[in-house]
Scaffold this motif. Structure first.
Motif, PDB file in Angstrom:
ATOM      1  N   PHE A  64     -31.034  61.056 -39.010  1.00  0.00           N
ATOM      2  CA  PHE A  64     -31.627  62.388 -39.028  1.00  0.00           C
ATOM      3  C   PHE A  64     -31.504  63.096 -37.683  1.00  0.00           C
ATOM      4  O   PHE A  64     -31.378  64.320 -37.627  1.00  0.00           O
ATOM      5  N   THR A  65     -31.516  62.346 -36.579  1.00  0.00           N
ATOM      6  CA  THR A  65     -31.318  62.952 -35.267  1.00  0.00           C
ATOM      7  C   THR A  65     -29.922  63.548 -35.160  1.00  0.00           C
ATOM      8  O   THR A  65     -29.749  64.691 -34.705  1.00  0.00           O
ATOM      9  N   ILE A  66     -28.917  62.798 -35.593  1.00  0.00           N
ATOM     10  CA  ILE A  66     -27.541  63.291 -35.560  1.00  0.00           C
ATOM     11  C   ILE A  66     -27.385  64.494 -36.493  1.00  0.00           C
ATOM     12  O   ILE A  66     -26.741  65.485 -36.146  1.00  0.00           O
ATOM     13  N   TYR A  67     -27.990  64.418 -37.673  1.00  0.00           N
ATOM     14  CA  TYR A  67     -27.907  65.534 -38.632  1.00  0.00           C
ATOM     15  C   TYR A  67     -28.548  66.791 -38.056  1.00  0.00           C
ATOM     16  O   TYR A  67     -27.969  67.882 -38.122  1.00  0.00           O
ATOM     17  N   LEU A  68     -29.734  66.677 -37.478  1.00  0.00           N
ATOM     18  CA  LEU A  68     -30.413  67.839 -36.906  1.00  0.00           C
ATOM     19  C   LEU A  68     -29.656  68.390 -35.708  1.00  0.00           C
ATOM     20  O   LEU A  68     -29.554  69.611 -35.536  1.00  0.00           O
ATOM     21  N   PHE A  69     -29.103  67.502 -34.874  1.00  0.00           N
ATOM     22  CA  PHE A  69     -28.326  67.948 -33.723  1.00  0.00           C
ATOM     23  C   PHE A  69     -27.099  68.739 -34.182  1.00  0.00           C
ATOM     24  O   PHE A  69     -26.818  69.818 -33.664  1.00  0.00           O
ATOM     25  N   TRP A  70     -26.373  68.221 -35.167  1.00  0.00           N
ATOM     26  CA  TRP A  70     -25.201  68.927 -35.688  1.00  0.00           C
ATOM     27  C   TRP A  70     -25.587  70.280 -36.278  1.00  0.00           C
ATOM     28  O   TRP A  70     -24.916  71.283 -36.054  1.00  0.00           O
ATOM     29  N   THR A  71     -26.681  70.310 -37.025  1.00  0.00           N
ATOM     30  CA  THR A  71     -27.127  71.560 -37.640  1.00  0.00           C
ATOM     31  C   THR A  71     -27.489  72.598 -36.579  1.00  0.00           C
ATOM     32  O   THR A  71     -27.073  73.757 -36.667  1.00  0.00           O
ATOM     33  N   LEU A  72     -28.242  72.189 -35.567  1.00  0.00           N
ATOM     34  CA  LEU A  72     -28.644  73.126 -34.523  1.00  0.00           C
ATOM     35  C   LEU A  72     -27.453  73.635 -33.721  1.00  0.00           C
ATOM     36  O   LEU A  72     -27.357  74.831 -33.426  1.00  0.00           O
TER      37      LEU A  72
END
Length: 124
Positions: A64-72
């Motif tokens: 989820f950290t990687i997903y949120l970082f990519w999204t932001l």
């Protein structure tokens, strides 16, 4: 919508559509993967080793950290591109209000002139 119709550089539009496509595929996959990891962690906490449960929880947090970082990063990039486009593509059309002192012939010509304007122009 004007940005999408603008015949300018296509690179920004391609990356936007590519990121939207990735977002549509990655979001459900990330949600399902996170749910499965947490479900597995709960099962391991109840039935077997806690070390495996901690590993699955760490995997979920990393996912989820990687997903949120990519999204932001993706949203920030596209907002920056849009703001740059907005600064360099300002099209303004001045509308002259109809007044009583203008003859009706002239008013109709002014009305036709504003209707014939290109749809890319912004009405102010």
């Amino acid at each position: 919508l004007q940005w999408l119709r603008n015949p300018g550089p296509q690179h920004g539009k391609r990356t936007l559509f590519g990121d939207m496509l990735c977002f549509l595929f990655i979001t459900p996959l990330a949600a399902i993967s996170g749910w499965l990891c947490l479900r597995g962690a709960a099962d391991h906490l109840h039935f077997s080793s806690r070390l495996e449960a901690v590993g699955l929880i760490a995997l979920t947090v990393a996912l989820f950290t990687i997903y949120l970082f990519w999204t932001l990063v993706s949203v920030r990039y596209h907002c920056r591109l849009y703001n740059e486009w907005r600064q360099t593509n300002q099209q303004v059309m001045l509308l002259i209000p109809k007044s009583a002192s203008v003859p009706s012939n002239h008013q109709s010509l002014l009305g036709l002139q504003t209707l014939k304007r290109n749809s890319k122009e912004t009405i102010v």
